[in-house]
Design a protein around this motif. Sequence first.
Motif, PDB file in Angstrom:
ATOM      1  N   PHE A 195       0.841  -1.211   0.000  1.00 62.87           N
ATOM      2  CA  PHE A 195       0.000   0.000   0.000  1.00 62.87           C
ATOM      3  C   PHE A 195       0.869   1.253   0.000  1.00 62.87           C
ATOM      4  CE2 PHE A 195      -2.964  -2.941   2.434  1.00 62.87           C
ATOM      5  CZ  PHE A 195      -3.609  -3.347   1.264  1.00 62.87           C
ATOM      6  N   THR A 196       0.616   2.114  -0.977  1.00 65.05           N
ATOM      7  CA  THR A 196       1.406   3.342  -1.100  1.00 65.05           C
ATOM      8  C   THR A 196       0.829   4.476  -0.262  1.00 65.05           C
ATOM      9  OG1 THR A 196       0.086   3.835  -3.051  1.00 65.05           O
ATOM     10  CG2 THR A 196       2.260   2.844  -3.432  1.00 65.05           C
TER      11      THR A 196
ATOM     12  N   SER B 115      -2.988   1.605  -4.147  1.00 59.88           N
ATOM     13  CA  SER B 115      -3.700   2.349  -3.110  1.00 59.88           C
ATOM     14  C   SER B 115      -4.541   1.360  -2.309  1.00 59.88           C
ATOM     15  CB  SER B 115      -4.618   3.388  -3.758  1.00 59.88           C
ATOM     16  OG  SER B 115      -5.575   3.810  -2.810  1.00 59.88           O
ATOM     17  N   VAL B 116      -4.676   1.615  -1.020  1.00 59.34           N
ATOM     18  CA  VAL B 116      -5.522   0.742  -0.198  1.00 59.34           C
ATOM     19  C   VAL B 116      -6.969   0.798  -0.705  1.00 59.34           C
ATOM     20  CG1 VAL B 116      -6.098   2.435   1.588  1.00 59.34           C
ATOM     21  CG2 VAL B 116      -5.904   0.017   2.195  1.00 59.34           C
ATOM     22  N   TYR B 117      -7.322   1.887  -1.393  1.00 61.28           N
ATOM     23  CA  TYR B 117      -8.687   2.004  -1.924  1.00 61.28           C
ATOM     24  C   TYR B 117      -8.957   0.975  -3.022  1.00 61.28           C
ATOM     25  CZ  TYR B 117      -9.054   6.344   0.668  1.00 61.28           C
ATOM     26  OH  TYR B 117      -9.087   7.267   1.673  1.00 61.28           O
ATOM     27  N   GLU B 118      -7.874   0.458  -3.643  1.00 63.00           N
ATOM     28  CA  GLU B 118      -8.040  -0.569  -4.682  1.00 63.00           C
ATOM     29  C   GLU B 118      -8.090  -1.968  -4.090  1.00 63.00           C
ATOM     30  OE1 GLU B 118      -4.912  -0.133  -7.710  1.00 63.00           O
ATOM     31  OE2 GLU B 118      -4.746   1.934  -7.017  1.00 63.00           O
ATOM     32  N   SER B 119      -7.886  -2.093  -2.767  1.00 62.99           N
ATOM     33  CA  SER B 119      -7.740  -3.423  -2.177  1.00 62.99           C
ATOM     34  C   SER B 119      -9.011  -3.969  -1.558  1.00 62.99           C
ATOM     35  CB  SER B 119      -6.673  -3.367  -1.083  1.00 62.99           C
ATOM     36  OG  SER B 119      -7.196  -2.683   0.036  1.00 62.99           O
ATOM     37  N   GLY B 120     -10.012  -3.113  -1.381  1.00 64.07           N
ATOM     38  CA  GLY B 120     -11.239  -3.550  -0.718  1.00 64.07           C
ATOM     39  C   GLY B 120     -11.118  -3.588   0.796  1.00 64.07           C
ATOM     40  N   LEU B 121      -9.971  -3.151   1.350  1.00 65.88           N
ATOM     41  CA  LEU B 121      -9.739  -3.239   2.798  1.00 65.88           C
ATOM     42  C   LEU B 121      -9.939  -1.900   3.512  1.00 65.88           C
ATOM     43  CD1 LEU B 121      -6.480  -5.397   2.940  1.00 65.88           C
ATOM     44  CD2 LEU B 121      -8.748  -6.072   3.717  1.00 65.88           C
ATOM     45  N   VAL B 122     -10.326  -0.885   2.765  1.00 71.40           N
ATOM     46  CA  VAL B 122     -10.261   0.469   3.321  1.00 71.40           C
ATOM     47  C   VAL B 122     -11.109   0.638   4.580  1.00 71.40           C
ATOM     48  CG1 VAL B 122     -12.083   1.467   1.894  1.00 71.40           C
ATOM     49  CG2 VAL B 122     -10.198   2.908   2.724  1.00 71.40           C
ATOM     50  N   ALA B 123     -12.221  -0.090   4.670  1.00 76.25           N
ATOM     51  CA  ALA B 123     -13.110   0.093   5.822  1.00 76.25           C
ATOM     52  C   ALA B 123     -12.418  -0.241   7.132  1.00 76.25           C
ATOM     53  CB  ALA B 123     -14.352  -0.764   5.658  1.00 76.25           C
ATOM     54  N   THR B 124     -11.448  -1.153   7.093  1.00 75.84           N
ATOM     55  CA  THR B 124     -10.822  -1.580   8.340  1.00 75.84           C
ATOM     56  C   THR B 124      -9.450  -0.941   8.563  1.00 75.84           C
ATOM     57  OG1 THR B 124      -9.870  -3.475   7.207  1.00 75.84           O
ATOM     58  CG2 THR B 124     -11.956  -3.831   8.344  1.00 75.84           C
ATOM     59  N   ARG B 125      -8.996  -0.089   7.645  1.00 74.22           N
ATOM     60  CA  ARG B 125      -7.645   0.443   7.751  1.00 74.22           C
ATOM     61  C   ARG B 125      -7.643   1.903   8.199  1.00 74.22           C
ATOM     62  NH1 ARG B 125      -3.739  -3.441   5.768  1.00 74.22           N
ATOM     63  NH2 ARG B 125      -5.069  -5.249   6.032  1.00 74.22           N
ATOM     64  N   SER B 126      -6.690   2.223   9.063  1.00 67.40           N
ATOM     65  CA  SER B 126      -6.399   3.610   9.371  1.00 67.40           C
ATOM     66  C   SER B 126      -5.235   4.001   8.469  1.00 67.40           C
ATOM     67  CB  SER B 126      -5.991   3.753  10.833  1.00 67.40           C
ATOM     68  OG  SER B 126      -7.047   3.326  11.655  1.00 67.40           O
ATOM     69  N   LEU B 127      -5.407   5.081   7.709  1.00 71.99           N
ATOM     70  CA  LEU B 127      -4.436   5.366   6.649  1.00 71.99           C
ATOM     71  C   LEU B 127      -3.132   5.967   7.174  1.00 71.99           C
ATOM     72  CD1 LEU B 127      -6.572   6.757   3.703  1.00 71.99           C
ATOM     73  CD2 LEU B 127      -5.767   4.442   4.139  1.00 71.99           C
ATOM     74  N   ASN B 128      -3.236   6.871   8.135  1.00 71.19           N
ATOM     75  CA  ASN B 128      -2.018   7.579   8.545  1.00 71.19           C
ATOM     76  C   ASN B 128      -1.779   7.405  10.042  1.00 71.19           C
ATOM     77  OD1 ASN B 128       0.098   9.273   9.030  1.00 71.19           O
ATOM     78  ND2 ASN B 128      -0.654  10.917   7.714  1.00 71.19           N
ATOM     79  N   LEU B 129      -1.094   6.323  10.388  1.00 71.55           N
ATOM     80  CA  LEU B 129      -0.776   6.075  11.798  1.00 71.55           C
ATOM     81  C   LEU B 129       0.677   6.460  12.080  1.00 71.55           C
ATOM     82  CD1 LEU B 129      -2.794   2.851  12.649  1.00 71.55           C
ATOM     83  CD2 LEU B 129      -3.250   5.215  13.311  1.00 71.55           C
ATOM     84  N   THR B 130       1.041   7.660  11.612  1.00 70.92           N
ATOM     85  CA  THR B 130       2.358   8.186  11.979  1.00 70.92           C
ATOM     86  C   THR B 130       2.202   8.927  13.302  1.00 70.92           C
ATOM     87  OG1 THR B 130       1.966  10.189  10.673  1.00 70.92           O
ATOM     88  CG2 THR B 130       3.085   8.375   9.592  1.00 70.92           C
ATOM     89  N   LEU B 131       3.107   8.638  14.229  1.00 68.43           N
ATOM     90  CA  LEU B 131       3.019   9.209  15.580  1.00 68.43           C
ATOM     91  C   LEU B 131       4.320   9.939  15.900  1.00 68.43           C
ATOM     92  CD1 LEU B 131       0.601   7.202  15.723  1.00 68.43           C
ATOM     93  CD2 LEU B 131       1.366   6.562  18.007  1.00 68.43           C
TER      94      LEU B 131
END
Length: 306
Positions: free
Chosen positions: A188-189, A249-265
């Motif tokens: 995922f980019t 893109s995670v949007y092409e994977s069908g997984l977007v509902a369960t993913r948090s995109l930006n977990l930079t801390l």
Amino acid sequence: MTRCLVTGASGLLGLNLCLQFSPEFEIIGVSNTNSLTNIPFQVVKKDLKEPAAIKNLIDQYKPDIIFHCAAIANIDQCELNPDLAFRINAELPGEMAYLSKRQGIKLVHISTDAVFDGQKGNYSEEDQPNPLGVYAKSKLDGENYVFANNPEALIARVNFYGYSITGKRSLSEFFLNNLLQNNSMLGFTDVFFCPLIVNDLVDLLHEMIHADLCGIYHTLSCEPLSKYKFGCMIAERFSLNSDLIKPVSVYESGLVATRSLNLTLQTQKLSSTLDKKLPDQLSGINRLFALYQEGYVEKIKNFQAN
Ligand SMILES: NC(=O)c1ccc[n+]([C@@H]2O[C@H](COP(=O)([O-])OP(=O)(O)OC[C@H]3O[C@@H](n4cnc5c(N)ncnc54)[C@H](OP(=O)(O)O)[C@@H]3O)[C@@H](O)[C@H]2O)c1
């Protein structure tokens, strides 16, 4: 000698922690199943969801420190069994915090970057969490119960990779196994995180204990990257074919509902407290490669009971 009770001793973090700490500390590892064999530290089999399990362990072993690494860490399992997730990820650490406070035991509770929703990124310890899904909600409840019952506990929000007994518990093992088998895979980019190699995480926890830290610390790499870049760095360091990793893109994977995109801390709180730069991504991948070369993968797999 300092006596440590380590829950989740068969897990990715717990096992690496026990192995790295065992020469210096007396380790009592706790595992739910008989999944370990020939290990160089003591292991007790105990199902921690049972009501008096942790109290009985503390009464019997009287530890100086508890490292709570056990969790229901599988997101799908949490969605399927939310009662179990809240029991292990929230109530249990709350009980540990209560007991450790009363008995003067240092508690190190392992939490997650996923307490945030991944909309903003670059989160500090001051930012308001907004967990998505049962796993993340149960982990945030765990933090809150721990802090309420024992403000002197250390809560480390983490994300890590490395070598596990099953050979398939971490993201690095996913990429490495597929690369070694010449399988293509997605990277995922547009999903960003700050993972540490688990062995660096253990080193940091060691320093944090010596510094007697308490409260919440983001215990992560200082360098964010995408999951695609992470896979490519592994491929390059191990001289494998990075073209096998398809940038999507995670949007092409069908997984977007369960993913948090930006977990930079943000990690400034920990780096300024310890007065050191936290590991960057190249140093972690270099350590992953060095461990591979010295036979650590086989060593750790040999601890798995059949
Ligand atoms: N991996 C990551 O990148 C990541 C990211 C963020 C946060 N974390 C957090 O880091 C911690 C460690 O994660 P991990 O990846 O090492 O987890 P893991 O590999 O899935 O290991 C989980 C451990 O918990 C134990 N456990 C589960 N249910 C139990 C029960 N009822 N009684 C006793 N033990 C039980 C398991 O024992 P058995 O094997 O015997 O069942 C296993 O040793 C967790 O708090 C997790 O939420 C991990």
